[in-house]
Design a protein around this motif. Sequence first.
Motif, short mmCIF file in Angstrom:
data_model
loop_
_atom_site.label_atom_id
_atom_site.label_comp_id
_atom_site.label_asym_id
_atom_site.label_seq_id
_atom_site.Cartn_x
_atom_site.Cartn_y
_atom_site.Cartn_z
N GLN A 184 -8.78 7.19 -12.46
CA GLN A 184 -9.21 7.77 -11.14
C GLN A 184 -7.99 7.65 -10.33
O GLN A 184 -7.27 6.84 -10.17
N ASN A 185 -7.83 8.96 -9.33
CA ASN A 185 -6.70 8.91 -8.51
C ASN A 185 -6.98 8.53 -7.10
O ASN A 185 -7.67 9.04 -6.71
N LEU A 186 -6.06 7.57 -6.69
CA LEU A 186 -6.21 7.13 -5.38
C LEU A 186 -5.15 7.96 -4.61
O LEU A 186 -4.09 7.94 -4.72
N PHE A 187 -5.91 8.68 -3.38
CA PHE A 187 -5.14 9.57 -2.50
C PHE A 187 -4.99 8.70 -1.19
O PHE A 187 -6.00 8.24 -0.53
N PRO A 188 -3.70 8.34 -0.69
CA PRO A 188 -3.45 7.94 0.57
C PRO A 188 -3.87 8.73 1.57
O PRO A 188 -3.88 9.95 1.30
N ILE A 189 -4.15 8.27 2.83
CA ILE A 189 -4.34 9.45 3.89
C ILE A 189 -3.42 9.20 5.05
O ILE A 189 -3.44 7.99 5.72
N VAL A 190 -2.96 10.32 5.32
CA VAL A 190 -1.55 10.26 6.38
C VAL A 190 -2.44 10.20 7.85
O VAL A 190 -3.54 11.15 7.85
N GLN A 191 -2.13 9.08 8.54
CA GLN A 191 -2.77 9.21 9.85
C GLN A 191 -1.79 9.30 10.97
O GLN A 191 -0.47 9.86 10.79
N GLU A 201 4.22 6.85 -3.90
CA GLU A 201 4.15 7.78 -4.90
C GLU A 201 2.77 7.90 -5.52
O GLU A 201 2.71 7.67 -6.78
N ALA A 202 1.83 8.38 -4.63
CA ALA A 202 0.51 8.65 -5.19
C ALA A 202 0.60 9.90 -5.80
O ALA A 202 1.53 10.61 -5.88
N ASN A 203 -0.61 10.23 -6.53
CA ASN A 203 -0.71 11.35 -7.34
C ASN A 203 -1.31 12.73 -6.51
O ASN A 203 -1.26 13.60 -6.85
N GLY A 204 -1.67 12.38 -5.19
CA GLY A 204 -1.97 13.12 -4.20
C GLY A 204 -2.23 12.78 -2.80
O GLY A 204 -2.04 11.59 -2.88
N TYR A 205 -2.27 13.66 -1.92
CA TYR A 205 -2.14 12.94 -0.37
C TYR A 205 -3.30 13.53 0.47
O TYR A 205 -3.43 14.74 -0.04
N ALA A 206 -3.60 12.88 1.25
CA ALA A 206 -4.93 13.42 2.19
C ALA A 206 -4.00 13.53 3.65
O ALA A 206 -3.34 12.47 4.02
N ILE A 207 -4.58 14.60 4.55
CA ILE A 207 -4.02 14.41 5.89
C ILE A 207 -5.27 14.20 6.66
O ILE A 207 -6.18 14.92 6.55
N GLY A 208 -5.42 13.05 7.30
CA GLY A 208 -6.66 12.53 8.08
C GLY A 208 -6.42 12.76 9.40
O GLY A 208 -5.21 13.11 10.15
N GLY A 209 -7.52 12.26 10.03
CA GLY A 209 -7.24 12.24 11.78
C GLY A 209 -7.20 13.42 12.46
O GLY A 209 -6.79 13.44 13.63
N ARG A 211 3.09 10.25 13.10
CA ARG A 211 2.97 10.92 11.75
C ARG A 211 4.09 10.78 10.74
O ARG A 211 3.79 10.73 9.64
N GLU A 212 5.13 10.87 11.33
CA GLU A 212 6.34 11.06 10.57
C GLU A 212 6.47 9.20 9.71
O GLU A 212 6.78 9.40 8.65
N GLN A 213 6.23 8.43 10.48
CA GLN A 213 6.25 7.24 10.08
C GLN A 213 5.10 6.95 8.87
O GLN A 213 5.42 6.47 7.73
N SER A 214 4.01 7.49 9.30
CA SER A 214 2.93 7.29 8.12
C SER A 214 3.27 8.16 7.04
O SER A 214 2.94 7.48 5.88
N LEU A 215 3.86 9.31 7.12
CA LEU A 215 4.45 10.26 6.04
C LEU A 215 5.42 9.20 4.98
O LEU A 215 5.09 9.40 3.75
#
Length: 382
Positions: free
Chosen positions: A193-200, A219-227, A208-212
């Motif tokens: 199972q791949n856990l994607f973090p969510i940029v807020q 080092e996740a396998n993929g990223y989401a853009i939330g908010g 945003r820059e700090q969150s990124l």
Amino acid sequence: IKQKKIKLNEKPRPLEFTVLATHNFARASILKLPHGEVKTPVYMPVGTKGAMKGVTYQEMDDMGCKLLLANTYHLAYKPSGDLLEKVGGLHKFVNWKHNILTDSGGFQMVSLSQLSEVNEDGVTFESPYDKTIMHLRPEDSIHTQNQIGADIIMALDDVVRTTTVGPRMQEASERTTRWLDRDIAAHKRKEDQNLFPIVQGGIDPKLREQSLDDLIQREANGYAIGGLAGGEDKVDFWKTVAQCTAKLPNDKPRYLMGVGYPVDVVVCSCLGVDMFDCVFSTRTARFGTAFTDYGFLKLKNSEIANVFQPIQQGCQCQACKSYTQSYLHYLIAKEQVACHLISIHNLNYLIQLMLNLRQSIIDGKLIEFVNQFLKKWYQKEG
Ligand code: PRF
Ligand code: ZN
């Protein structure tokens, strides 16, 4: 010649992402997940409670859908993580052989804000159905998502309204990172199972820059853009998406949460987004509105009674292959099945839109594609 270093003993990942072609920021890729390959950019239909509203999973399969979305909060309530674990996961329970992504429940802090309370430990919800209390800490969300067994699971984020400003937005964004570390520690199925973090960080470039920075370090396998997609100005929305896609790693998929308006998915694909989800296509269908190349078609309008053509010329969906607009107009007032047919059309429209956009990237014809799309969308059929 520059050669990529191959790390020996690298653990196998439950995700492979292969970029086949690019045009500026836009990418056409293959996302390989435990339940098969997904062509991206992709639109993921939303079956919040383990079922689509008015469409069966078999019909989604027939449309070529390879990745569906479901929601942890709703599934945790019913049928519950324990039951899903007992039957061997959501795939088995709903008989879906392709991929599933589960959202963490974070978004329900906004959509059910009257019934939720958040602090550093987690969120507490009062059920809108029977007033029972649910505690959703990062550990609970991940545990339930491990029980559900989706191919991609989402970090529990502290979600506030996009238009929130000041210390609460900063707190939410920073807390999302702290919760991510608890998510990572709680995640028991890293092998499948791949856990994607969510940029807020709302529409504040500094947050945003700090969150990124913080999330990319993990080092996740993929990223989401939330908010986003929460009532902010279009320019702020696009700028924030562009800021995120510019910084997120090129070799990992990027998922823009809650965006599914046709013009937005085209623009954001051009900005480098690979995955989208939204309830808009099916929700708007239930109000009798169909997507077409020429914008939205309100099938309830009285003049539709005299249109003896399908919703969209050439569309291969069940509704367009069999029925005229006139018949659908007549059905809306009488039968549930009208909503069903329009939902199928709208889902098929978005799936095909993504496939055509993707093919244009591969063929080096993205500019022509976008020109044609926008010209038609903003021009009434003549
Ligand atoms: N977080 C989560 N789910 C979401 C969003 C988010 O920010 C959005 C964006 N508004 C849609 N769905 N967890
Ligand atoms: Zn159709």
